[in-house]
Scaffold this active site. Sequence first.
Site, PDB file in Angstrom:
ATOM      1  CB  ALA A  18      -0.954   0.079   1.045  1.00 21.64           C
ATOM      2  NE  ARG A  20       6.213   2.982  -4.526  1.00 20.57           N
ATOM      3  CZ  ARG A  20       6.859   2.264  -3.888  1.00 20.57           C
ATOM      4  NH1 ARG A  20       6.718   1.034  -3.604  1.00 20.57           N
ATOM      5  NH2 ARG A  20       7.743   2.795  -2.980  1.00 20.57           N
ATOM      6  CB  VAL A  68       3.707 -10.080   2.249  1.00 20.68           C
ATOM      7  CG1 VAL A  68       2.982  -8.801   2.673  1.00 20.68           C
ATOM      8  CG2 VAL A  68       4.066 -10.274   0.758  1.00 20.68           C
ATOM      9  CE1 TYR A 158       1.880 -10.024 -11.179  1.00 21.18           C
ATOM     10  CE2 TYR A 158       0.624 -10.248 -13.066  1.00 21.18           C
ATOM     11  CZ  TYR A 158       0.987  -9.872 -11.781  1.00 21.18           C
ATOM     12  OH  TYR A 158       0.021  -8.735 -11.494  1.00 21.18           O
ATOM     13  CB  ALA A 159       0.475 -16.391 -15.611  1.00 22.68           C
ATOM     14  CB  ALA A 161       1.855 -16.353  -8.123  1.00 17.94           C
ATOM     15  CE  LYS A 162      -0.883 -10.896  -8.924  1.00 17.03           C
ATOM     16  NZ  LYS A 162      -1.296 -10.205  -7.585  1.00 17.03           N
TER      17      LYS A 162
END
Length: 257
Positions: A18, A20, A68, A158-159, A161-162
């Site tokens: 959070a 930006r 995180v 990335y794909a 994970a998403k």
Amino acid sequence: MTHTVRAATKKTAIVTGAARGIGAAVARRLARDGLAVAVIDLNEADCADTVEAIAREGGTALAIGADVADEGLVGEAVARVTAELGPPTVLVNNAGVGPRADLVEMATEQWDMVLGVNLRGPFFLTRAAVPHMIDAGWGRVVTMSSISAVGDAARVDYASAKAGLIGFTKSLALQLGRHGVTANAIAPGFIVSDMTRASARRLGLEFEEFQRRAAESIPVGRVGRPEDVAHAASYLVSPAAGFVSGQVLYVAGGPVD
């Protein structure tokens, strides 16, 4: 099963990533909605602008630095939020990274890092926050997926994970609904952000030209802004969304295959 909501004077929300972009816009919107907001990013100092903006608008915010992907730091962060703002009953899992690399050139370390932030991070945060929601008999978990979840030739890590976050969200909805807790995902399309700016640089394009080209393929004729995602998050964490759970809301300016 019925559940009783034990109302507090001010609900507490956690928004990760959070400092930006989308995360900052979501944090500011939730503060305007009346929530106390814990602003979490990798470095506490980086959260200052978001926290100060919330304070100027009359809201309550707390800056916390935490990776995180680090289970211990996440536990400490949630404990601090609980002590200083109150038990969190709203969680927005937004922190994410998305470097580009072809599969055959991708280092194992990059794969582990991307899944660590984008998939393990939401698991750690949700696992730490959900007991507070169950205790309250009310809660909201919103997790940022992406249109990349349907496939992204340039970012297989990335794909993956998403896409995993969509399964995670639907499973949470099935497990937590009886406790008065909903879980939903937002899948943004092209949003003006550091990530899309980096993509423009890699392609050797001015960012304005990159946006113009992207807008040509978006049905509504423009690219997205962080505030577009913040509006969606505001609804999903609100009491009005109590019968909406296990859904993926595409904020992409048109349908996504």
